[in-house]
Design a protein around this motif. Sequence first.
Motif, PDB file in Angstrom:
ATOM      1  N   LEU A  70       0.842  -1.189   0.000  1.00  0.00           N
ATOM      2  CA  LEU A  70       0.000   0.000   0.000  1.00  0.00           C
ATOM      3  C   LEU A  70       0.877   1.239   0.000  1.00  0.00           C
ATOM      4  O   LEU A  70       1.916   1.277   0.669  1.00  0.00           O
ATOM      5  CB  LEU A  70      -0.917   0.030   1.224  1.00  0.00           C
ATOM      6  N   VAL A  71       0.453   2.271  -0.723  1.00  0.00           N
ATOM      7  CA  VAL A  71       1.178   3.539  -0.755  1.00  0.00           C
ATOM      8  C   VAL A  71       0.215   4.660  -0.381  1.00  0.00           C
ATOM      9  O   VAL A  71      -1.003   4.481  -0.355  1.00  0.00           O
ATOM     10  CB  VAL A  71       1.805   3.811  -2.149  1.00  0.00           C
ATOM     11  N   GLY A  72       0.771   5.828  -0.108  1.00  0.00           N
ATOM     12  CA  GLY A  72      -0.049   6.963   0.287  1.00  0.00           C
ATOM     13  C   GLY A  72      -0.247   7.006   1.790  1.00  0.00           C
ATOM     14  O   GLY A  72       0.439   6.313   2.548  1.00  0.00           O
ATOM     15  N   PRO A  73      -1.194   7.813   2.261  1.00  0.00           N
ATOM     16  CA  PRO A  73      -1.424   7.942   3.709  1.00  0.00           C
ATOM     17  C   PRO A  73      -1.801   6.609   4.344  1.00  0.00           C
ATOM     18  O   PRO A  73      -2.365   5.738   3.695  1.00  0.00           O
ATOM     19  CB  PRO A  73      -2.596   8.933   3.788  1.00  0.00           C
ATOM     20  N   LYS A  74      -1.503   6.471   5.625  1.00  0.00           N
ATOM     21  CA  LYS A  74      -1.899   5.283   6.367  1.00  0.00           C
ATOM     22  C   LYS A  74      -3.300   5.471   6.943  1.00  0.00           C
ATOM     23  O   LYS A  74      -3.660   6.558   7.392  1.00  0.00           O
ATOM     24  CB  LYS A  74      -0.919   5.004   7.510  1.00  0.00           C
ATOM     25  N   ALA A  75      -4.070   4.380   6.945  1.00  0.00           N
ATOM     26  CA  ALA A  75      -5.388   4.417   7.573  1.00  0.00           C
ATOM     27  C   ALA A  75      -5.221   4.557   9.084  1.00  0.00           C
ATOM     28  O   ALA A  75      -4.257   4.078   9.669  1.00  0.00           O
ATOM     29  CB  ALA A  75      -6.169   3.147   7.237  1.00  0.00           C
ATOM     30  N   ASP A  76      -6.179   5.251   9.715  1.00  0.00           N
ATOM     31  CA  ASP A  76      -6.176   5.439  11.170  1.00  0.00           C
ATOM     32  C   ASP A  76      -6.833   4.220  11.808  1.00  0.00           C
ATOM     33  O   ASP A  76      -8.050   4.097  11.823  1.00  0.00           O
ATOM     34  CB  ASP A  76      -6.921   6.721  11.528  1.00  0.00           C
ATOM     35  N   PHE A  77      -6.015   3.318  12.344  1.00  0.00           N
ATOM     36  CA  PHE A  77      -6.518   2.062  12.901  1.00  0.00           C
ATOM     37  C   PHE A  77      -7.504   2.301  14.040  1.00  0.00           C
ATOM     38  O   PHE A  77      -8.584   1.700  14.087  1.00  0.00           O
ATOM     39  CB  PHE A  77      -5.338   1.222  13.393  1.00  0.00           C
ATOM     40  N   PHE A  78      -7.169   3.189  14.959  1.00  0.00           N
ATOM     41  CA  PHE A  78      -8.015   3.387  16.133  1.00  0.00           C
ATOM     42  C   PHE A  78      -9.307   4.119  15.785  1.00  0.00           C
ATOM     43  O   PHE A  78     -10.366   3.845  16.363  1.00  0.00           O
ATOM     44  CB  PHE A  78      -7.238   4.126  17.221  1.00  0.00           C
ATOM     45  N   ARG A  79      -9.254   5.005  14.815  1.00  0.00           N
ATOM     46  CA  ARG A  79     -10.490   5.640  14.362  1.00  0.00           C
ATOM     47  C   ARG A  79     -11.391   4.608  13.688  1.00  0.00           C
ATOM     48  O   ARG A  79     -12.609   4.645  13.823  1.00  0.00           O
ATOM     49  CB  ARG A  79     -10.182   6.783  13.399  1.00  0.00           C
ATOM     50  N   GLY A  80     -10.779   3.679  12.951  1.00  0.00           N
ATOM     51  CA  GLY A  80     -11.562   2.622  12.336  1.00  0.00           C
ATOM     52  C   GLY A  80     -12.261   1.762  13.367  1.00  0.00           C
ATOM     53  O   GLY A  80     -13.408   1.332  13.173  1.00  0.00           O
ATOM     54  N   LEU A  81     -11.578   1.510  14.501  1.00  0.00           N
ATOM     55  CA  LEU A  81     -12.184   0.696  15.552  1.00  0.00           C
ATOM     56  C   LEU A  81     -13.448   1.357  16.108  1.00  0.00           C
ATOM     57  O   LEU A  81     -14.397   0.675  16.499  1.00  0.00           O
ATOM     58  CB  LEU A  81     -11.191   0.474  16.690  1.00  0.00           C
ATOM     59  N   GLU A  82     -13.464   2.678  16.151  1.00  0.00           N
ATOM     60  CA  GLU A  82     -14.627   3.385  16.667  1.00  0.00           C
ATOM     61  C   GLU A  82     -15.866   3.165  15.808  1.00  0.00           C
ATOM     62  O   GLU A  82     -16.991   3.313  16.271  1.00  0.00           O
ATOM     63  CB  GLU A  82     -14.325   4.887  16.747  1.00  0.00           C
TER      64      GLU A  82
END
Length: 279
Positions: free
Chosen positions: A264-276
Amino acid sequence: MDAAVGIVAQRGNERAQELTEALVDALGFDREGDDLVVDEATGEAVDATSVPVDAMAGRDLVVSIGGDGTLLFVAREVGSTPILGVNLGEVGFLNAVSPEDAVEAVTTLVEQYRRGNPAEGRTLDRLQATCENDWTLEPALNEIVVHGPRRGHGGGATIEVRIDGERYAENHSDGVLVATPTGSTAYNLSEGGPLVHPSTDALIVTQMAAIDSMPPLVVEPDSELTLTVSDVETAYVISDGRNRRRLEPPVAVSVSLADEPVRLVGPKADFFRGLEKLE
C-alpha cells in the motif's frame, strides 16, 4: 518519466465512477492511450482505456475506489503492485484516503513517480494454504479458514491444530481461522479472536465454535501451521471468503506466509479511528 496508472472503481457504484472521471481529468493522461487505464466495468461509464484488473499488475500505481472489499479484490488481482485505497465504505481499515482528498492524493503520487521518486509504501503479509503439496490456494490478505461441510449444528469437523509440529488443540469445531494482523478486525473478530495492531508481526489462530475450545493464539509469522481435518466426508478451505477448495478428509492443510505481500502507498489508515466505527 511518466507513470503507468490503473483505476478500479467499486462495481455498480455511481459515486466511484464519478470520482474515477474526476481523477482521469485531473491526471491529464491521453484518454485513448494506455498510460492510464480503468477496469472493464468502469470503462463502460468513463471515457478511458479499459482492461481486466489483473492486467494492471506491474503498473506504477493502482487506485482502488470503494470499500475494503474492493481493495481486497484488487490486491488479489495485482499482487505486489503499489495500491492506494480511496474509502467509500463504512470503516476503511485498508483505504486511507477520503473521497474529498482523493484527487490531491493521487495527483501528488503520480507527480512523484514522474519525477522518478516513487512513494514509500508499507507491505502487508498475505497467507497461503497448501494441501499436502497437491495445490496452493490463492493468497489471502485477511484470513484462511478451514471448516467442516457447513457452519452450525451437525456441520463441524474434528480439526487438529499444530504449531511448529506441537499440538495446540484437537476437538470438534465449526472450523479454524488463521488471520493476519490486517484481518484481525474482520472474520477473526466476529469469531472472538483478538484485535491485533496492523504493524504487529504475527499470525492469529482462532477456533470457531469449538467444543472445549482453547483461547485464540498469537504466533510468530514464520510459524509452521498445520490443520488436519477428520471425522467428516467433506470439508473446505477458504481464502478471504472468496476462493474455496473442497477437501476430502482425513487431510492436512498447511498455512504459511505467501511469498508476495500486498504493498500500500499513500497515507496510512487510522486504525483506532476505524475501531470506533465497528458495531
